[in-house]
Motif scaffolding. Structure first.
Motif, PDB file in Angstrom:
ATOM      1  N   SER A 278      22.983   9.885 -42.666  1.00  0.00           N
ATOM      2  CA  SER A 278      22.448  10.835 -43.577  1.00  0.00           C
ATOM      3  C   SER A 278      23.583  11.729 -43.808  1.00  0.00           C
ATOM      4  O   SER A 278      23.344  12.765 -44.526  1.00  0.00           O
ATOM      5  N   GLY A 279      24.772  11.363 -43.522  1.00  0.00           N
ATOM      6  CA  GLY A 279      26.186  12.427 -43.660  1.00  0.00           C
ATOM      7  C   GLY A 279      26.483  13.253 -42.366  1.00  0.00           C
ATOM      8  O   GLY A 279      25.726  13.061 -41.528  1.00  0.00           O
ATOM      9  N   PRO A 280      27.400  14.371 -42.782  1.00  0.00           N
ATOM     10  CA  PRO A 280      27.727  15.013 -41.370  1.00  0.00           C
ATOM     11  C   PRO A 280      26.896  15.874 -41.118  1.00  0.00           C
ATOM     12  O   PRO A 280      25.983  16.641 -42.094  1.00  0.00           O
ATOM     13  N   ALA A 281      26.703  16.234 -39.928  1.00  0.00           N
ATOM     14  CA  ALA A 281      25.862  17.139 -39.097  1.00  0.00           C
ATOM     15  C   ALA A 281      26.230  18.350 -39.460  1.00  0.00           C
ATOM     16  O   ALA A 281      27.435  18.569 -39.756  1.00  0.00           O
ATOM     17  N   VAL A 282      25.222  19.539 -39.271  1.00  0.00           N
ATOM     18  CA  VAL A 282      25.783  20.767 -39.401  1.00  0.00           C
ATOM     19  C   VAL A 282      26.524  21.011 -38.169  1.00  0.00           C
ATOM     20  O   VAL A 282      26.147  20.851 -36.979  1.00  0.00           O
ATOM     21  N   PRO A 283      27.778  21.476 -38.307  1.00  0.00           N
ATOM     22  CA  PRO A 283      28.629  21.616 -37.060  1.00  0.00           C
ATOM     23  C   PRO A 283      28.048  23.032 -35.999  1.00  0.00           C
ATOM     24  O   PRO A 283      27.717  24.075 -36.892  1.00  0.00           O
ATOM     25  N   THR A 284      28.059  22.763 -35.004  1.00  0.00           N
ATOM     26  CA  THR A 284      27.763  23.817 -34.154  1.00  0.00           C
ATOM     27  C   THR A 284      28.902  24.609 -33.512  1.00  0.00           C
ATOM     28  O   THR A 284      30.066  23.900 -33.683  1.00  0.00           O
ATOM     29  N   ASP A 285      28.864  25.905 -33.148  1.00  0.00           N
ATOM     30  CA  ASP A 285      29.963  26.501 -32.619  1.00  0.00           C
ATOM     31  C   ASP A 285      30.327  25.822 -31.391  1.00  0.00           C
ATOM     32  O   ASP A 285      29.514  26.058 -30.088  1.00  0.00           O
ATOM     33  N   THR A 286      31.599  25.127 -31.276  1.00  0.00           N
ATOM     34  CA  THR A 286      31.841  24.487 -30.099  1.00  0.00           C
ATOM     35  C   THR A 286      32.011  25.559 -28.896  1.00  0.00           C
ATOM     36  O   THR A 286      31.997  24.992 -27.617  1.00  0.00           O
ATOM     37  N   ALA A 287      32.439  26.882 -28.971  1.00  0.00           N
ATOM     38  CA  ALA A 287      32.595  27.738 -28.243  1.00  0.00           C
ATOM     39  C   ALA A 287      31.361  28.061 -27.121  1.00  0.00           C
ATOM     40  O   ALA A 287      31.284  28.231 -26.185  1.00  0.00           O
ATOM     41  N   SER A 288      30.297  28.026 -27.802  1.00  0.00           N
ATOM     42  CA  SER A 288      28.881  28.485 -27.284  1.00  0.00           C
ATOM     43  C   SER A 288      28.165  27.314 -27.054  1.00  0.00           C
ATOM     44  O   SER A 288      27.240  27.414 -26.185  1.00  0.00           O
ATOM     45  N   GLY A 289      28.548  26.329 -27.743  1.00  0.00           N
ATOM     46  CA  GLY A 289      27.692  24.928 -27.330  1.00  0.00           C
ATOM     47  C   GLY A 289      26.461  24.989 -28.214  1.00  0.00           C
ATOM     48  O   GLY A 289      26.235  25.488 -29.158  1.00  0.00           O
ATOM     49  N   PRO A 290      25.580  23.891 -28.069  1.00  0.00           N
ATOM     50  CA  PRO A 290      24.295  23.668 -28.744  1.00  0.00           C
ATOM     51  C   PRO A 290      23.119  24.755 -28.713  1.00  0.00           C
ATOM     52  O   PRO A 290      23.334  25.419 -27.708  1.00  0.00           O
ATOM     53  N   GLU A 291      22.363  25.043 -29.620  1.00  0.00           N
ATOM     54  CA  GLU A 291      21.484  25.981 -29.417  1.00  0.00           C
ATOM     55  C   GLU A 291      20.389  25.803 -28.562  1.00  0.00           C
ATOM     56  O   GLU A 291      19.870  26.490 -27.781  1.00  0.00           O
ATOM     57  N   LEU A 292      19.972  24.477 -28.286  1.00  0.00           N
ATOM     58  CA  LEU A 292      19.036  24.016 -27.478  1.00  0.00           C
ATOM     59  C   LEU A 292      19.524  23.122 -26.414  1.00  0.00           C
ATOM     60  O   LEU A 292      20.466  22.669 -26.447  1.00  0.00           O
ATOM     61  N   LEU A 293      19.179  23.611 -25.033  1.00  0.00           N
ATOM     62  CA  LEU A 293      19.362  23.080 -23.940  1.00  0.00           C
ATOM     63  C   LEU A 293      18.395  22.330 -23.121  1.00  0.00           C
ATOM     64  O   LEU A 293      17.274  22.700 -23.312  1.00  0.00           O
ATOM     65  N   THR A 294      18.728  21.270 -22.463  1.00  0.00           N
ATOM     66  CA  THR A 294      17.811  20.704 -21.708  1.00  0.00           C
ATOM     67  C   THR A 294      17.729  21.479 -20.305  1.00  0.00           C
ATOM     68  O   THR A 294      18.351  22.540 -20.133  1.00  0.00           O
ATOM     69  N   VAL A 295      16.716  21.234 -19.590  1.00  0.00           N
ATOM     70  CA  VAL A 295      16.341  21.768 -18.319  1.00  0.00           C
ATOM     71  C   VAL A 295      17.565  21.741 -17.368  1.00  0.00           C
ATOM     72  O   VAL A 295      18.255  22.852 -16.631  1.00  0.00           O
ATOM     73  N   ARG A 296      18.327  20.335 -17.266  1.00  0.00           N
ATOM     74  CA  ARG A 296      19.633  20.294 -16.539  1.00  0.00           C
ATOM     75  C   ARG A 296      20.626  21.046 -16.884  1.00  0.00           C
ATOM     76  O   ARG A 296      21.337  21.675 -16.171  1.00  0.00           O
ATOM     77  N   GLU A 297      20.925  21.053 -18.193  1.00  0.00           N
ATOM     78  CA  GLU A 297      21.956  21.776 -18.933  1.00  0.00           C
ATOM     79  C   GLU A 297      21.907  23.294 -18.656  1.00  0.00           C
ATOM     80  O   GLU A 297      22.727  23.857 -18.342  1.00  0.00           O
ATOM     81  N   ALA A 298      20.482  23.700 -18.756  1.00  0.00           N
ATOM     82  CA  ALA A 298      20.113  25.209 -18.622  1.00  0.00           C
ATOM     83  C   ALA A 298      20.598  25.669 -17.109  1.00  0.00           C
ATOM     84  O   ALA A 298      21.146  26.376 -16.702  1.00  0.00           O
ATOM     85  N   ALA A 299      20.160  24.632 -16.208  1.00  0.00           N
ATOM     86  CA  ALA A 299      20.491  24.875 -15.008  1.00  0.00           C
ATOM     87  C   ALA A 299      21.997  24.737 -14.408  1.00  0.00           C
ATOM     88  O   ALA A 299      22.352  25.603 -13.592  1.00  0.00           O
ATOM     89  N   ASP A 300      22.619  23.889 -14.785  1.00  0.00           N
ATOM     90  CA  ASP A 300      24.064  23.753 -14.883  1.00  0.00           C
ATOM     91  C   ASP A 300      24.753  25.254 -15.307  1.00  0.00           C
ATOM     92  O   ASP A 300      25.556  25.670 -14.715  1.00  0.00           O
ATOM     93  N   PHE A 301      24.236  25.620 -16.673  1.00  0.00           N
ATOM     94  CA  PHE A 301      24.697  26.865 -17.050  1.00  0.00           C
ATOM     95  C   PHE A 301      24.565  28.044 -16.052  1.00  0.00           C
ATOM     96  O   PHE A 301      25.362  28.897 -16.246  1.00  0.00           O
ATOM     97  N   LEU A 302      23.460  27.860 -15.466  1.00  0.00           N
ATOM     98  CA  LEU A 302      23.135  29.266 -14.806  1.00  0.00           C
ATOM     99  C   LEU A 302      23.562  28.993 -13.492  1.00  0.00           C
ATOM    100  O   LEU A 302      23.446  30.136 -12.532  1.00  0.00           O
TER     101      LEU A 302
END
Length: 107
Positions: A29-53
């Motif tokens: 479908s073409g290039p994805a909308v770039p995300t801010d790599t400094a802050s990461g993706p907008e949505l996190l999985t439970v595991r990603e949120a646990a690692d982050f916190l």
């Protein structure tokens, strides 16, 4: 418009085919909308949120159950908004454990 006949196709086979089609369409479908790599993706999985916190995933599930952390279900999976996770981080700062009763200072 073409007609698709699904007789003789099992449900799981149909799902697999649809997933393959969707993957193909998304990848082409073409290039994805770039995300801010400094802050990461907008949505996190439970595991990603646990690692982050820096907590275990069970703590995230507990906070969800107690209404302390907002979450969203998408296709049977749980996702948390990065902003909500950051707010939880601010509300639930860890403190140092006090020394136990039996512990004495050596000098």
């Amino acid at each position: 418009m073409q007609t698709i006949l699904t007789s003789g196709v099992t449900y799981s086979q149909l799902l697999d085919d649809l997933r393959a089609i969707i993957r193909h369409e998304v990848s082409n479908s073409g290039p994805a909308v770039p995300t801010d790599t400094a802050s990461g993706p907008e949505l996190l999985t439970v595991r990603e949120a646990a690692d982050f916190l820096d907590v275990c995933p069970q703590t995230i599930h507990d906070w969800k159950r107690r209404g302390m952390l907002l979450y969203h279900k998408i296709g049977g999976r749980t996702y948390l908004k990065r902003a909500d996770v950051l707010n939880a981080l601010q509300r639930h700062k860890r403190t140092a454990k006090p020394a136990g009763k039996g512990e004495t200072r050596r000098g």
